[in-house]
Design an enzyme around this catalytic site. Structure first.
Site, short mmCIF file in Angstrom:
data_model
loop_
_atom_site.label_atom_id
_atom_site.label_comp_id
_atom_site.label_asym_id
_atom_site.label_seq_id
_atom_site.Cartn_x
_atom_site.Cartn_y
_atom_site.Cartn_z
N TRP A 1 0.84 -1.20 0.00
CA TRP A 1 0.00 0.00 0.00
C TRP A 1 0.87 1.26 0.00
CZ3 TRP A 1 -0.20 4.07 3.44
CH2 TRP A 1 -1.28 4.95 3.31
N HIS A 2 2.04 1.15 0.67
CA HIS A 2 2.90 2.34 0.78
C HIS A 2 3.55 2.73 -0.53
CE1 HIS A 2 2.49 1.58 5.07
NE2 HIS A 2 2.85 2.82 5.24
N GLY A 3 3.72 1.79 -1.43
CA GLY A 3 4.34 2.14 -2.69
C GLY A 3 4.60 0.93 -3.56
#
Lengths: 472, 313
Positions: free
Chosen positions: A324-326
């Site tokens: 989700w962060h990247g």
């Protein structure tokens, strides 16, 4: 329009001045217009994206609520999930996956470069998509009432303080605040809001940005030119940078929202005072970890299928949380390490904590030191440009522990910028009160705020940096 | 009065009072805190000396930065010009540290041109890129150089977005804000061990990676809008401008755009950057001329300068 810019504060003063003079319906319309303007300042082209996401989930929410059969409800929910995640996937992950596909093809001897698709990443897409998804899932689960006012719903998705970097709002908590008249900004709200805004600005401008250039140096230099102490201090610098950056943003978001009568979820609760990984995730990015728990871990089966299934669900949740962060392997690895750590902790400790009660001070201190350093080591994977770089820097930790100029400077600046703030957090931790400052005598509070303001004025970073979490 | 009963009102008022006191303190002590500010605050007196100088006196203004301040020996220059031209000479200077053509343009307009204190001659001291346009520090320029009549035009030219305009106007209003950038270096360079070396190292690394990043990419074209405007401003009041290139340890060439702009205004450029070879000992800090080096250079400068000035009455 960053929170630490003049432009934002001019915008906010205009927003709140007009807002305070309007009735509930007018306030919502005004906030919605302001929120779209705020988002348009990042890139006006993506306004259509947020509008599409809003329309899609508003409409599917109505369909889910109006459907009488379970199958029909599931179909509308699936439509909402698939299209919302497709939107997120296309803009955030398509480049990554096509790049990886091209690498595999190239490895097989096929020129894969035409496969690579690079799209501009819309600011805060992960936040508003999760925001929207929580609503349709909650409607499906009948945890929340359907919203029949498009303006209220659109404001729930796009409310400017939390639009691009959270906290990720939940329909159960935030939507009722959109639908009903909010309290006026009284003395208590103003006091708490002022504390949140000033502390948020301090965390961002003084701590995060002043740590950013130290951390950047480590991650942009050739690993073989760095000593172990330099790498360690660079990792510490990044740990405080990302904390100051994100916790600062969240605090300003909560403070400005509070002045307008909204109560947002507390997103950070002194995470570097955690004494184990579970404790850390109850303090770090709380709105995301609870979102993942409620909408991913529990649907995967949670702890209902025995120890193996529980640990698998935990690990998968953390891997997806990392992604989700990247869109990069480093984020996946970061999530996987945290997942593994949580699983190991669960296997080793289980519910021991509950049985034994509070540990002694010495044991707590040791657990805190170990947890802090393990968290810092995971930041190495998170921040590194590649796995190779992360491993190379990790390898350097075992070499050259000399007090170089860079090490001396880093250490001094950390003591100067971060030290007082950590002492303050230790005091908050002791008081077990997030807003303890608002309860002390006003002259003491004035002295504390004077420190924050003077540090903001005199110690801005050499190079201002943008908020990291805007990219997520 | 009910609002004053709230503790938070008292907190906010206490903060404002503190900032007010610091503002007053900064204004009272600023010339003692910084040599550069002391220099800037002395410029109106210099302009007044031009105004009060007898008509037949040659009024010379040195416009530049620390290169000109260290590189031009004012006593040698004054004595030489007086001897060769047979006229009394008054020499004043506007040479703040780290300044460039934008500061010189607005500083000249504010302190000299708009006060009817124009000199007869401006010696514009420069190195390679001081006369080409460069985005200035909008707050510093607004606080110390831009005059009130120039402010709106300045904001239009250099502070086109809300952020820059706010920065410029806040610095213009508050000296505390305008001077804020002086505190951090003062504290860290003096108190943090290894800070200077670390900053130099990081800057060198950044410059290297920026150069690698720029490799192959076409650099933006050089422009000279501020220089052009400075020449127009000076010439409008009959002031002659002579560009003087100040020697550096390494040779340098003035960009073609600067030469073309000067030529368009019939402004002579006295070239030393390429021609004058001074020993390394003349540059004790590897950048500025020493006192002896400055005297030598100024004596040599008189040679081309006198013929240029002798035609000027």
């Amino acid at each position: 329009m960053w929170f630490n810019s003049f432009g934002f504060w001019l915008f906010f003063v205009l927003m709140i001045t007009v807002y305070a003079r309007l009735q509930h319906r007018g306030q919502n319309l005004w906030l919605l217009a302001g929120s779209y303007f705020f988002y348009g300042c990042f890139d006006w082209r993506f306004l259509s994206l947020i509008l599409f996401c809003t329309l899609l989930n508003f409409w599917t929410g109505l369909r889910i609520a109006d459907a009488t059969e379970g199958r029909e409800r599931r179909r509308w929910l699936a439509l909402s999930l698939v299209l919302s995640l497709l939107l997120l996937g296309v803009f955030k992950y398509l480049g990554f996956f096509t790049h990886e596909a091209a690498r595999v093809l190239s490895w097989m001897g096929i020129d894969g470069s035409p496969w690579i698709i690079e799209l501009a990443l819309p600011a805060g897409i992960s936040f508003f998509t999760f925001h929207a998804l929580s609503y349709t899932i909650d409607i499906y689960r009948k945890h929340t009432q359907v919203c029949r006012s498009f303006v209220d719903y659109a404001l729930f998705i796009s409310f400017f303080p939390q639009l691009v970097a959270g906290p990720i709002g939940r329909s159960t908590q935030l939507l009722p605040q959109m639908e009903n008249p909010r309290p006026k900004c009284d003395a208590v709200r103003f006091r708490e809001g002022l504390y949140l805004v000033l502390s948020g600005l301090f965390l961002k401008v003084v701590i995060a940005d002043n740590m950013a250039w130290l951390a950047s140096h480590i991650f942009s230099a050739l690993p073989e030119t760095l000593g172990g102490l330099e790498v360690l201090l660079g990792i510490y610098a990044f740990a405080f940078q990302i904390y100051g950056d994100f916790a600062g943003y969240s605090a300003i978001a909560c403070g400005t929202a509070l002045w307008m009568g909204f109560e947002l979820m507390t997103n950070f609760r002194r995470p570097y005072f955690a004494t184990d990984p579970r404790d850390f995730w109850q303090r770090w990015h709380i709105s995301l970890s609870t979102w993942l728990r409620d909408y991913l871990y529990i649907p995967l089966g949670g702890n209902r299928g025995g120890a193996w299934a529980t640990n698998r669900n935990l690990w998968v949740t953390m891997v997806l949380g990392g992604l989700w962060h990247g869109a990069a392997w480093t984020f996946v690895i970061w999530g996987a390490i945290h997942g593994l750590w949580l699983v190991c902790h669960r296997l080793l400790v289980g519910d021991q904590k509950r049985r034994e009660g509070r540990s002694s001070s010495a044991v707590s201190f040791l657990k805190w030191i170990v947890t802090f350093h393990l968290v810092c080591l995971t930041w190495l994977a998170f921040r590194a440009d590649s796995l190779d770089q992360a491993l190379a820097l990790l390898g350097r930790l075992g070499t050259g522990w000399t007090l170089t100029d860079f090490a001396q400077t880093s250490l001094s600046l950390m003591i100067f910028f971060v030290g007082p703030w950590m002492l303050f957090e230790a005091w908050l931790e002791h008081r077990r009160d997030d807003v303890a400052v608002t309860k002390i005598a006003w002259p003491l509070r004035a002295v504390f705020y004077a420190y924050l303001v003077l540090m903001l004025l005199f110690f801005p970073p050499p190079v201002p940096a943008e908020f990291i979490y805007f990219r997520f | 009065m009910k609002i004053l009963a709230h503790p938070e009102t008292k907190v906010v008022l206490a903060l404002l009072a503190l900032l007010g006191l610091l503002e007053l303190g900064t204004r009272a002590l600023e010339t003692r805190l910084s040599k550069d500010v002391a220099h800037l605050r002395s410029v109106p007196a210099a302009a007044a000396r031009f105004q009060s100088a007898p008509k037949e006196t040659l009024r010379v203004l040195i416009l530049g930065n620390s290169l000109s301040r260290c590189g031009l020996d004012r006593a040698v220059l004054a004595a030489g010009l007086k001897e060769k031209l047979g006229r009394e000479v008054v020499i004043e200077a506007l040479t703040p540290d780290g300044s460039r053509v934008e500061e010189w343009l607005y500083g000249y307009r504010r302190y000299f041109d708009q006060n009817q204190a124009q000199p007869d001659v401006i010696l514009l001291g420069t190195a390679r890129l001081h006369l080409t346009d460069n985005p200035p520090a909008v707050d510093k320029l607004a606080a110390f150089y831009v005059s009130r009549p120039d402010l709106s035009g300045y904001l239009k030219d250099y502070a086109r977005d809300v952020e820059s305009a706010s920065l410029a106007l806040t610095a213009r209003t508050s000296m505390l804000f305008a001077h804020r950038a002086r505190v951090q270096p003062l504290v860290f360079y003096n108190l943090v061990p290894g800070y200077t070396e670390t900053v130099q190292g990081i800057n060198a690394q950044r410059a290297k990676s920026a150069a690698a990043h720029m490799k192959g990419a076409s650099a933006p074209p050089l422009t000279c809008a501020a220089f052009d405007r400075l020449l127009s401003t000076a010439q409008a009041s009959g002031t002659k401008v002579i560009v003087v290139t100040i020697p550096l340890p390494d040779e340098y060439v003035i960009p073609e755009e600067v030469a073309k702009t000067a030529q368009a205004h019939q402004t002579p450029i006295v070239l030393f950057g390429q021609q004058l070879r001074l020993p390394d000992t003349a540059f004790p800090d590897a950048y500025h001329l020493s006192e002896t080096g400055a005297s030598d250079f100024t004596r040599q400068l008189l040679e081309p300068l006198v013929p240029l000035l002798s035609t000027f009455r």
